[in-house]
Design an enzyme around this catalytic site. Sequence first.
Site, PDB file in Angstrom:
ATOM      1  N   ASP B  11     -70.890  -0.777  47.189  1.00 20.32           N
ATOM      2  CA  ASP B  11     -71.676  -2.053  47.239  1.00 20.32           C
ATOM      3  C   ASP B  11     -70.845  -3.227  46.288  1.00 20.32           C
ATOM      4  OD1 ASP B  11     -73.609  -0.535  48.346  1.00 20.32           O
ATOM      5  OD2 ASP B  11     -74.602  -0.138  46.500  1.00 20.32           O
ATOM      6  N   ASP B 130     -83.433   1.755  55.927  1.00 23.92           N
ATOM      7  CA  ASP B 130     -83.837   2.138  54.600  1.00 23.92           C
ATOM      8  C   ASP B 130     -85.103   2.490  54.884  1.00 23.92           C
ATOM      9  OD1 ASP B 130     -81.500   0.950  53.473  1.00 23.92           O
ATOM     10  OD2 ASP B 130     -82.317  -0.813  52.858  1.00 23.92           O
TER      11      ASP B 130
END
Lengths: 200, 252
Positions: B11, B130
């Site tokens: 990330d 997600d």
Amino acid sequence: MIAIIDYGAGNIKSLQFALTKAGLESQLTNNQDTIRQSDGIILPGVGAFHDAMTALHALGLTSILQEEAADGKPILGICLGMQLLYDTSYEDGKWDGLRLLHGEAGRINDAVKVPHMGWNTLTYHNRSLLLKGIPENSYVYFVHSYAIKSYNPYELISSTDYGGKVPAIVQKDNLIGMQFHPEKSGGTGLQLLQNFGAML
Amino acid sequence: MLAKRIIPCMDVDKGRVVKGRKFQNIRDVANPVELAKRYNEAGADELVFYDITASLEERPIFLDIVEQVAAEIAIPFTVGGGIRSIEDIHQTLRAGADKVSINSAAVKNPELIKEAALKFGSQCIVLSIDAEQTEPLEWTIFTRGGRNNTGLDAIDWAKRGERLGAGEIVVNAIDTDGDKNGYNLELTKAVADNVNIPVVASGGAGSDLHIAEVLTKANADAALAASVFHYSNIEIPELKNYLDQNGITVRR
């Protein structure tokens, strides 16, 4: 200098970076003179078969590739670029390829997940200097939904197994196809590019 | 035989790799290019980068990193985070990414997946989902970093993504993310058994065993993890030895 044929979008940068790492000079181009003056040609894989052939025609490059192939210049087709070297593809229709190699491309057997995505092993068939320094069963990176289904068995250098035998490397004299991405295949891929470079 | 893939995920925020827990409490880890080189040398099969700020001002910095990474590694890598349009995809691929991962923008506009697959090919379009458990054995799609409940059933959405032309699905389990107690095996298996494209499991890796489990019991084609690799809790060469000893085909 290797001319990388520029006929649209996609990730060409990795190929350029990999050639640099392999010690080979390259130029991304669709200029006919540059292609004629090159020592070798790489036809990368981008998008769909029909779109690619349309783009090559629009750029006036199909006849150049056919002439250079007949002249004996080493030409490496990668992924879709390999399939373009053949007579025909059945990707969303029936389309003519460059007809430099005899055979056809069709969709991968639906009994396995499509696309064939990931690292798979090379099984050897006919001998070639392209395999110099690369042990059998080395892993290379594949990403494709179509594959060469009919071909001349004497031109099959290496295959992989995915829902059946999938041609991975083919060669007819100066014409070479790699269904996987040598530029994404770690050290094995760099060695294959160097071996191609040694043919120039 | 096709190998199962091990995928470190980074990330990236303002040019640095960071790691969150349940998508919050972000911590700074390292320079993404250095980390990418380390993983490439350790035998990672692929890398994933998420641009977690993805604001317009940060985008050029991020694309610059994509290009630097492409120059350093010779394995595939996927870029996600803030990919909203065909132009975003084009720029990201041009910068050197092999695949783009689309999440919220696909929920908002499913046709983006279709258009992108037609233009660039399915092989470079990854649908990232997600999902959080809302009922026993039922999972719902969330967007905006897990804050927005879309009401979409995760399995239905995954199947639709395949029909639209996605070439791969990354399943991020919000329930297990960051806890290091193992992947969400039920969710991963439910997705993997309902689509005919590769499935990448994400969220919850804490040990070699967790990775072996998700690749066998949950039928995942690849296992993605972040912090266990960043902090060297799991070393990729040892992990691959372990998987090999347990009969799982890996590239070594």
